[in-house]
Design a protein around this motif. Structure first.
Motif, PDB file in Angstrom:
ATOM      1  N   ALA A  39      -5.486 -10.839 -34.723  1.00 32.16           N
ATOM      2  CA  ALA A  39      -5.681 -12.092 -33.997  1.00 32.16           C
ATOM      3  C   ALA A  39      -4.856 -13.202 -34.623  1.00 32.16           C
ATOM      4  N   MET A  41      -5.807 -16.070 -35.508  1.00 34.38           N
ATOM      5  CA  MET A  41      -6.485 -16.838 -36.545  1.00 34.38           C
ATOM      6  C   MET A  41      -6.339 -16.231 -37.938  1.00 34.38           C
ATOM      7  N   ARG A  77      -4.438  -3.895 -32.125  1.00 31.21           N
ATOM      8  CA  ARG A  77      -5.838  -3.476 -32.202  1.00 31.21           C
ATOM      9  C   ARG A  77      -5.960  -1.966 -32.074  1.00 31.21           C
ATOM     10  N   MET A  95      -0.572 -12.715 -28.873  1.00 34.78           N
ATOM     11  CA  MET A  95      -1.708 -13.596 -28.655  1.00 34.78           C
ATOM     12  C   MET A  95      -1.297 -15.060 -28.800  1.00 34.78           C
ATOM     13  N   TRP A 167     -17.925 -14.330 -31.697  1.00 33.69           N
ATOM     14  CA  TRP A 167     -16.735 -13.710 -32.283  1.00 33.69           C
ATOM     15  C   TRP A 167     -16.789 -13.666 -33.817  1.00 33.69           C
ATOM     16  N   ASN A 196     -10.077 -16.701 -24.876  1.00 35.81           N
ATOM     17  CA  ASN A 196     -11.306 -16.703 -25.650  1.00 35.81           C
ATOM     18  C   ASN A 196     -11.281 -17.903 -26.598  1.00 35.81           C
ATOM     19  N   VAL A 198     -13.078 -19.741 -29.484  1.00 42.12           N
ATOM     20  CA  VAL A 198     -14.124 -19.486 -30.480  1.00 42.12           C
ATOM     21  C   VAL A 198     -14.424 -20.769 -31.242  1.00 42.12           C
ATOM     22  N   ASP A 229     -10.806 -21.724 -32.772  1.00 40.80           N
ATOM     23  CA  ASP A 229      -9.859 -20.609 -32.833  1.00 40.80           C
ATOM     24  C   ASP A 229      -9.779 -20.010 -31.449  1.00 40.80           C
ATOM     25  N   THR A 230      -8.639 -20.141 -30.808  1.00 39.88           N
ATOM     26  CA  THR A 230      -8.566 -19.597 -29.450  1.00 39.88           C
ATOM     27  C   THR A 230      -7.517 -18.497 -29.371  1.00 39.88           C
ATOM     28  N   GLY A 231      -7.714 -17.598 -28.426  1.00 45.80           N
ATOM     29  CA  GLY A 231      -6.751 -16.513 -28.267  1.00 45.80           C
ATOM     30  C   GLY A 231      -6.612 -16.131 -26.811  1.00 45.80           C
TER      31      GLY A 231
HETATM   32  N1  SER Z   1     -10.025 -14.782 -32.698  1.00 43.92           N
HETATM   33  C1  SER Z   1     -10.383 -14.760 -31.302  1.00 43.92           C
HETATM   34  C2  SER Z   1      -9.984 -13.487 -30.617  1.00 43.92           C
HETATM   35  O1  SER Z   1      -9.344 -12.665 -31.197  1.00 43.92           O
HETATM   36  C3  SER Z   1      -9.743 -15.933 -30.632  1.00 43.92           C
HETATM   37  O2  SER Z   1      -8.430 -16.043 -31.029  1.00 43.92           O
HETATM   38  O3  SER Z   1     -10.317 -13.302 -29.490  1.00 43.92           O
END
Ligand code: SER
Length: 603
Positions: A39, A41, A77, A95, A167, A196, A198, A229-231
């Motif tokens: 991610a 973050m 992932r 991301m 999350w 997403n 967070v 923290d957004t993704g």
């Molecule tokens: N850490 C969160 C995710 O992976 C938002 O970036 O979805």
């Protein structure tokens, strides 16, 4: 809008909105508790807790990030590997994310996301989700997010639980919190989660599994700074923007998918397109095939590509190299598609091709024989699948796919249990062999016979790094390590220099080292490609040959960002310099040929 434009528009929008744009970090993370970067973050993880984002120098931009950042992060992932082949799962993906470390909170985070999607890109939000709350972990329903969405005119707001909208943490511990997710409709009329958001309000001192199980003694602790923290997956955003039915019909994948033989099923085309891209990016970040950890993740991707190569243009199974897919052309296509934004792909172009061929040459016949064997078998359970892996190197997912209905009852869980059983047996064998006697550590440089000695030599080892750095500061950059030997009594360090040190110089070196020890600086550990490590100024030995990915240990001042010492090294080291204790030079002597020797002790 094409994917390149979307990437650019995202970064420009967030830059205009007061964010520092930070380049993607490597897929090989600094955080040793996670295998690969999953991610955006992740590279900022310490900013949510212990590090000050306004003071700490960020290594890739050479200045502090400040309170708000945005990036387009290479992510991988492994948990999604079995899902690849459907319309929207991937192993490697990009991301897009914006982050705040004690800067803005829910109101601004949600408004920014809304403005970007709706005002900037002209997209429609289908619905959003918010956290319904969970009493036994002490987190209330997220009324605030709900209210903010309502004020923006979003009416379809759905409440969900832990599984969907809470999350983190990643790895063994870290920030975590409730999320709010945005869903948009794709070309096929399906509502897809694309973003997403967070709210990192908590720190959890354990893994996500422990949090879900409610392990006793581990509790959510509120973070001092409110974190955002957004993704948002670029692939999914592109699907929504281009209104395609799947991510594979977007410009991010079409050139690859369209070049594949018609004998491939849709799912095979998608898996191929995912794996070849993931493979190229992993190689570019220095990962090399092996049977361990991320090297094994990579190997699994390659073997699946190889298996597809067998069915290639012939449409049926064949081990004839001349009728496979034109892999080199595919690799070059990937590089051409991505090198604007990720120049490391162009640098690695030849390695990408040669690593594939190296594996292909080495394992092609075994893999082919294994697949033939699988063809002859009637029913494949976990034991048999493991045997196929052990004898022919066929990964689980290849067995599962090519074994078709024969593997209907085979699950990854059972396969992994078989795997673990085997590992336990070989570990037990190893322990018996050593019988608990002899050295617990012998790296050639460091020797220790038991746990207690191990601690002392570890302290001396870190002291040795500090010694080399201090000698170079006091005597100049002509000082290089010429040898080192560490026992429980002392470190013995040989270095290039042509005279005895004066008493004043000895004192200066000792004071520098003890100053760093007193400041209790962090010993930072990173794995990175050899060239990159050398370019960053890490010291290394000319006499040694290093693998493509090396370990770098750096003594790092979190307050100023200053690196006191940085060396390619296999460890082990203390985590903070304070653990070293007091350092003293006990003796100096001449070794001859322009080399001096120092014996140092810690107390
Ligand atoms: N850490 C969160 C995710 O992976 C938002 O970036 O979805």
């Amino acid at each position: 809008m094409n994917s390149k434009e979307l990437r650019r528009r995202f970064l420009d929008f967030f830059e205009r909105s007061g964010h520092t744009i930070v380049p993607s970090s490597s897929l090989v993370p600094d955080d040793p508790s996670v295998l690969l970067t999953t991610a955006g973050m992740q590279q900022f993880k310490p900013y949510y807790a212990e590090l000050d984002p306004e003071k700490t120098i960020h290594p890739s931009i050479g200045k502090p990030v400040g309170l708000n950042a945005a990036s387009c992060q290479k992510s991988f992932r492994t948990s999604d590997i079995d899902e690849v082949g459907d319309e929207r799962h991937l192993t490697f993906f990009e991301m897009l994310g914006n982050f705040s470390f004690g800067g803005y909170q829910k109101e601004k985070a949600i408004t920014l996301a809304y403005d970007f999607l709706v005002k900037e890109l002209g997209l429609k939000i289908a619905y959003v989700t918010v956290f319904e709350g969970k009493e036994n972990i002490g987190v209330a329903k997220d009324e605030e997010s709900k209210r903010i969405w309502q004020s923006l005119g979003v009416t379809d707001i759905r409440e969900q639980g832990m599984e969907d909208v809470f999350w983190g943490p990643t790895g063994n511990a870290g920030p975590c919190g409730p999320t709010t997710e945005i869903y948009c409709t794709n070309g096929a009329g399906q509502d897809i989660e694309i973003w997403n958001i967070v709210f990192n309000q908590y720190f959890y001192p354990g893994s996500r599994e422990e949090l879900d199980q409610g392990v006793s003694g581990k509790k959510l602790e509120p973070l001092k700074k409110f974190g955002v923290d957004t993704g948002m997956g670029l692939e999914r955003l592109t699907m929504i923007s281009q209104q395609t039915d799947t991510i594979f019909e977007t410009d991010l994948f079409e050139p690859i998918i369209n070049a594949l033989p018609t004998s491939f099923s849709d799912s095979q085309k998608r898996i191929f397109a995912d794996h070849i891209r993931a493979f190229a990016f992993l190689i570019a970040d220095g990962v090399r095939p092996s049977n361990k950890e991320r090297g094994y993740v990579l190997r699994r991707l390659i073997r699946r590509l190889m298996a597809y190569d067998f069915v290639g243009n012939a449409g049926s199974f064949s081990n004839d190299d001349t009728i496979g897919i034109l892999m080199d052309q595919m690799f070059r296509k990937i590089v051409d598609m991505y090198n604007d934004f990720y120049p490391e792909l162009r640098d690695a172009e030849e390695s990408i091709i040669s690593e594939y061929h190296r594996e292909n040459t080495k394992f092609r016949n075994a893999l082919y024989d294994g697949l033939k064997e699988l063809d002859r078998m009637s029913l494949v359970n976990a034991q048999e699948a493991f045997k196929l892996y052990e004898s022919f190197g066929i990964p689980y997912e290849v067995i599962k796919e090519f074994g078709k209905e024969k593997t209907a009852t085979l699950t990854r869980g059972d396969f992994e249990k078989e795997f673990a059983k085997h590992q336990e047996v070989s570990k037990a064998g190893r322990e018996r062999k050593f019988g608990g006697h002899g050295l617990v550590l012998d790296t050639g440089e460091l020797k220790a016979a038991n746990e207690e000695e191990l601690q002392i030599v570890t302290r001396l080892h870190t002291a040795t790094h500090l010694l080399q750095a201090a000698l170079r500061k006091v005597l100049g950059g002509g000082v290089h390590q010429a040898g080192s030997d560490i026992t429980v009594e002392r470190t013995r360090f040989d270095f290039t220099f042509d005279r005895k040190l004066s008493d004043g110089e000895v004192k200066q070196v000792e004071e520098l080292i003890n100053g760093v020890i007193k400041k209790d600086m962090r010993m930072e550990y990173k794995e990175r490609p050899f060239q990159e490590a050398v370019r960053s100024g890490a010291l290394y030995s000319l006499k040694e040959t290093y693998p493509p990915v090396v370990k770098v240990y750096s003594v790092f001042d979190e307050k100023t960002g200053e690196k006191f010492s940085s060396e390619l090294c296999g460890g082990p080291h203390v985590t903070h310099t304070g653990e070293v204790g007091e350092f003293r030079i006990a003796k100096q002597e001449a070794v001859g040929g322009g080399v001096r020797r120092i014996r140092g002790v810690v107390s």
